[in-house]
Design a protein around this motif. Structure first.
Motif, PDB file in Angstrom:
ATOM      1  N   ASP A 169       0.697  -1.182  -0.010  1.00  0.00           N
ATOM      2  CA  ASP A 169       0.059  -0.036   0.025  1.00  0.00           C
ATOM      3  C   ASP A 169       1.007   1.107  -0.008  1.00  0.00           C
ATOM      4  N   ILE A 170       0.597   2.298  -0.738  1.00  0.00           N
ATOM      5  CA  ILE A 170       1.538   3.368  -0.832  1.00  0.00           C
ATOM      6  C   ILE A 170       0.488   4.470  -0.088  1.00  0.00           C
ATOM      7  N   ALA A 171       1.211   5.095   0.903  1.00  0.00           N
ATOM      8  CA  ALA A 171       0.473   6.150   1.769  1.00  0.00           C
ATOM      9  C   ALA A 171       1.316   7.410   1.359  1.00  0.00           C
ATOM     10  N   LEU A 172       0.363   8.433   1.069  1.00  0.00           N
ATOM     11  CA  LEU A 172       1.141   9.908   0.749  1.00  0.00           C
ATOM     12  C   LEU A 172       0.568  10.885   1.740  1.00  0.00           C
ATOM     13  N   HIS A 173       1.051  11.997   1.838  1.00  0.00           N
ATOM     14  CA  HIS A 173       0.769  12.962   2.603  1.00  0.00           C
ATOM     15  C   HIS A 173      -0.362  13.878   1.852  1.00  0.00           C
ATOM     16  N   PRO A 174      -1.487  14.146   2.413  1.00  0.00           N
ATOM     17  CA  PRO A 174      -2.492  14.791   1.740  1.00  0.00           C
ATOM     18  C   PRO A 174      -2.215  16.038   1.385  1.00  0.00           C
ATOM     19  N   GLY A 175      -1.271  16.906   2.073  1.00  0.00           N
ATOM     20  CA  GLY A 175      -1.035  18.321   1.651  1.00  0.00           C
ATOM     21  C   GLY A 175      -0.284  18.255   0.140  1.00  0.00           C
ATOM     22  N   GLY A 176       0.702  17.291   0.137  1.00  0.00           N
ATOM     23  CA  GLY A 176       1.355  17.089  -1.192  1.00  0.00           C
ATOM     24  C   GLY A 176       0.341  16.846  -2.138  1.00  0.00           C
ATOM     25  N   LEU A 177      -0.655  16.070  -1.762  1.00  0.00           N
ATOM     26  CA  LEU A 177      -1.655  15.904  -3.042  1.00  0.00           C
ATOM     27  C   LEU A 177      -2.445  17.289  -3.407  1.00  0.00           C
ATOM     28  N   GLU A 178      -2.768  17.934  -2.331  1.00  0.00           N
ATOM     29  CA  GLU A 178      -3.556  19.134  -2.523  1.00  0.00           C
ATOM     30  C   GLU A 178      -2.449  20.197  -3.344  1.00  0.00           C
ATOM     31  N   ARG A 179      -1.214  20.181  -3.263  1.00  0.00           N
ATOM     32  CA  ARG A 179      -0.408  21.128  -3.878  1.00  0.00           C
ATOM     33  C   ARG A 179      -0.218  20.495  -5.290  1.00  0.00           C
ATOM     34  N   LEU A 180      -0.564  19.222  -5.717  1.00  0.00           N
ATOM     35  CA  LEU A 180      -0.612  18.809  -7.188  1.00  0.00           C
ATOM     36  C   LEU A 180      -1.714  18.901  -7.824  1.00  0.00           C
ATOM     37  N   GLY A 181      -3.110  19.323  -6.989  1.00  0.00           N
ATOM     38  CA  GLY A 181      -4.416  19.531  -7.583  1.00  0.00           C
ATOM     39  C   GLY A 181      -4.842  18.318  -7.385  1.00  0.00           C
ATOM     40  N   VAL A 182      -4.743  17.445  -6.653  1.00  0.00           N
ATOM     41  CA  VAL A 182      -5.464  16.234  -6.181  1.00  0.00           C
ATOM     42  C   VAL A 182      -6.126  16.473  -5.036  1.00  0.00           C
ATOM     43  N   ASP A 183      -7.405  15.933  -4.844  1.00  0.00           N
ATOM     44  CA  ASP A 183      -8.327  16.052  -3.915  1.00  0.00           C
ATOM     45  C   ASP A 183      -8.091  14.668  -3.049  1.00  0.00           C
TER      46      ASP A 183
END
Length: 154
Positions: A70-84
């Protein structure tokens, strides 16, 4: 669809150590696209790009002959990329502040399972030059001690 394999010859240090290798499509599922974009936060070195554990990690689990990653990512980074981040409702079992964007499984020899390096190498198709290397989860969750908006794109 992401493909997971276990291969030797790629590991840090000892090339005989088997490594979980995840192959994703940069135009694939939402999780594959998010991880492919998130690779922009990697730090280059030794012909690979490393993702810091504060930005995300790979969680391994074994059931019989099955290895799940499973790949876990920080939600703040996703937001910076325009991903909700809300598009990924499942949370990391190690730190619920992180979202799981991708799940993949493969069969492994049970004798080999204890030898697989805890991190994961991610290759993107079509043809990124360097893989993104994700470490295993941190020993302790990062928690809410500091306000952190995720990785900073350099």
């Amino acid at each position: 669809m992401a493909r997971l394999n276990v291969r030797s010859g790629l590991g840090p240090g000892d090339p005989e150590v088997p490594v979980a290798v995840l192959v994703i499509d940069s135009d694939g599922t939402p999780g594959e696209r998010a991880l492919s974009s998130y690779s922009a936060f990697g730090h280059e070195g030794d012909q690979v790009s490393y993702l810091l554990q504060t930005d995300g990690w790979a969680e391994h689990s074994y059931t019989g002959e099955r290895l799940a990653v499973d790949i876990a990512l920080h939600p703040g980074g996703l937001e910076r990329l325009g991903v909700d981040p809300a598009d990924f409702p499942v949370r990391s079992r190690f730190d619920p502040n992180y979202v799981l964007v991708l799940h993949a499984e493969t069969t492994v020899d049970p004798a080999m399972a204890g030898q697989v390096w805890e991190g994961t190498a991610v290759f993107t198709s079509p043809g990124e030059d360097w893989p993104l290397v994700l470490a295993p989860p941190p020993e302790e969750p990062y928690g809410d001690e500091e306000e952190d908006d995720g990785p900073v794109k350099e």
